[in-house]
Design an enzyme around this catalytic site. Structure first.
Site, PDB file in Angstrom:
ATOM      1  N   ASP A 193       6.328  -0.847  10.639  1.00 24.59           N
ATOM      2  CA  ASP A 193       6.985  -0.858   9.003  1.00 24.59           C
ATOM      3  C   ASP A 193       8.246  -0.292   9.146  1.00 24.59           C
ATOM      4  O   ASP A 193       9.427  -0.466   8.505  1.00 24.59           O
ATOM      5  CB  ASP A 193       6.363   0.129   8.729  1.00 24.59           C
ATOM      6  CG  ASP A 193       4.487  -0.203   7.993  1.00 24.59           C
ATOM      7  OD1 ASP A 193       4.744  -1.152   7.984  1.00 24.59           O
ATOM      8  OD2 ASP A 193       3.867   0.615   8.057  1.00 24.59           O
ATOM      9  N   ASN A 237       5.606   3.251   3.496  1.00 17.63           N
ATOM     10  CA  ASN A 237       6.417   3.821   5.079  1.00 17.63           C
ATOM     11  C   ASN A 237       8.119   2.432   4.909  1.00 17.63           C
ATOM     12  O   ASN A 237       9.222   3.181   4.916  1.00 17.63           O
ATOM     13  CB  ASN A 237       5.881   2.967   5.741  1.00 17.63           C
ATOM     14  CG  ASN A 237       4.826   3.700   6.806  1.00 17.63           C
ATOM     15  OD1 ASN A 237       4.781   5.357   5.779  1.00 17.63           O
ATOM     16  ND2 ASN A 237       3.564   3.309   6.491  1.00 17.63           N
ATOM     17  N   PHE A 252      -5.696   6.205   5.326  1.00 18.91           N
ATOM     18  CA  PHE A 252      -5.424   5.790   6.390  1.00 18.91           C
ATOM     19  C   PHE A 252      -6.056   6.516   7.704  1.00 18.91           C
ATOM     20  O   PHE A 252      -5.784   7.756   7.586  1.00 18.91           O
ATOM     21  CB  PHE A 252      -4.123   5.073   6.543  1.00 18.91           C
ATOM     22  CG  PHE A 252      -4.020   4.186   7.522  1.00 18.91           C
ATOM     23  CD1 PHE A 252      -4.632   3.305   8.198  1.00 18.91           C
ATOM     24  CD2 PHE A 252      -3.530   4.518   9.038  1.00 18.91           C
ATOM     25  CE1 PHE A 252      -5.311   2.949   9.102  1.00 18.91           C
ATOM     26  CE2 PHE A 252      -3.336   4.411   9.947  1.00 18.91           C
ATOM     27  CZ  PHE A 252      -3.899   2.905  10.638  1.00 18.91           C
ATOM     28  N   SER A 301       0.691  -0.925  -0.204  1.00 20.39           N
ATOM     29  CA  SER A 301      -0.270   0.088   0.154  1.00 20.39           C
ATOM     30  C   SER A 301       0.886   1.410   0.120  1.00 20.39           C
ATOM     31  O   SER A 301       1.889   1.822   0.472  1.00 20.39           O
ATOM     32  CB  SER A 301      -1.027   0.429   1.156  1.00 20.39           C
ATOM     33  OG  SER A 301       0.001  -0.267   2.959  1.00 20.39           O
ATOM     34  N   THR A 357       7.514  -9.083  15.952  1.00 15.74           N
ATOM     35  CA  THR A 357       6.870  -8.140  16.484  1.00 15.74           C
ATOM     36  C   THR A 357       5.710  -8.319  17.989  1.00 15.74           C
ATOM     37  O   THR A 357       5.031  -8.900  17.898  1.00 15.74           O
ATOM     38  CB  THR A 357       7.203  -6.992  16.208  1.00 15.74           C
ATOM     39  OG1 THR A 357       6.139  -6.735  15.746  1.00 15.74           O
ATOM     40  CG2 THR A 357       8.334  -6.446  15.070  1.00 15.74           C
TER      41      THR A 357
END
Length: 327
Positions: free
Chosen positions: A257, A52, A102, A8, A223
């Protein structure tokens, strides 16, 4: 190592609610939720998962290739990415739709409620990898991150066909993908990236146990927010990498990211997975201290100091080779 990032590209509208979402939820009324939160601030920033990660890789001195679809409002955004070392020539510009949006609200506990409008992103399925690889002289890795679902499947399948190693980062799109689709995205991935919640959801979606997922991937990186990250692979004990602490956390949007950018940059420069996760954690914390996903910079000395404080001077010295600038 030439890395392509399929995913994206969006504009982020980031708001802050000074209270807690949990205080507004009524336990026995969750089947009929109608809530409105008065936000204290609004920041409009450039974002999107692939963009990102590309931004972070560019900061770290790589020349990533960004693959995605945008609207005609992307021109200024493209210039800024190019200024940070990102190849945007493979980005498709739609004649009919705006760049994806977003819209996210963050509460006092850093919980988030978000909505994503796909817009031009749906046209990413029409982008082929082969001419991109030919133009740049070959690709060493394609990261398939959240995007139009068909684009994710197409790019994974084409990477397999072309013999290009790929990494899977299905992330937010796990909720929209069915069992066969998730299995297609994961099976054969050199790296699989998830957060803690997505790890469980991925197993539910695929119907595979953790061991079965590991049998189908080279390395599974999860993560865990302020708890750091886990690195798992078949036949080895789980490796836990602590997070780099932050005394000034501001905005968690895009932190994952930034972690991926640090991890991939370190890997591209020959570091082992533990060192790669350490650099990823340091870059993630740097991003955490800014509003917006592409507003942080790279202060080489400050980053090395944080690495040394968290992991020790020897670890920082080893990671230094993965950073741009004088040795």
């Amino acid at each position: 190592m030439r890395i392509a990032l399929s995913g994206s590209i969006a504009t982020d509208h980031l708001m802050v609610f000074p209270g807690r979402f949990s205080d507004q939820l009524v336990a026995d009324r969750l089947d009929h939720v109608s809530l409105s939160f008065l936000a204290d601030s609004l920041d409009i920033r450039r974002g999107g998962v692939a963009a990102n990660i590309a931004y972070g890789l560019g900061l770290l001195g790589l020349a990533p290739v960004l693959i995605g679809a945008v609207g005609p409002d992307f021109a200024e955004y493209a210039v800024r990415l190019k200024e940070h070392g990102v190849d945007t020539d493979a980005v498709h510009v739609s004649a009919d739709h705006h760049t994806a949006r977003f819209v996210c609200t963050t509460d006092a506990d850093h919980n988030q409620i978000a909505t994503f409008y796909a817009g031009a992103m749906a046209e990413a399925r029409n982008i082929a990898l082969e001419p991109i690889a030919q133009r740049v002289g070959g690709l060493d890795l394609v990261l398939v991150s959240p995007n139009d679902p068909q684009a994710m499947l197409n790019h994974t399948s084409e990477a397999r066909r072309l013999g290009i190693p790929f990494a899977a980062d299905p992330s937010q799109q796990l909720a929209r993908l069915d069992r066969d689709q998730v299995r297609t995205l994961v099976d054969g991935a050199r790296w699989l990236f998830t957060n803690a919640y997505e790890s469980a959801l991925l197993q539910e979606r695929t119907g595979w146990t953790e061991a079965q997922v590991l049998d189908r991937t080279g390395l599974w990186v999860s993560t865990l927010g302020e708890s750091g990250s886990h690195i798992r692979r078949t036949g080895a004990a789980t490796l836990h990498v602590p997070a780099v602490p932050s005394p000034a956390a501001v905005d968690p949007t895009g932190v994952g990211d930034a972690f991926r950018a640090g991890f991939l940059a370190a890997t591209a420069r020959g570091l082992d997975p533990e060192q790669a996760a350490r650099l990823g954690s340091a870059l993630a914390t740097t991003a955490l201290e800014c509003v917006g996903t592409q507003e942080y910079g790279l202060d080489r000395g400050a980053l090395l100091s944080r690495l040394a404080a968290t992991y020790g001077p020897a670890a920082a010295q080893g990671i230094e080779t993965a950073l741009p600038g004088p040795r």
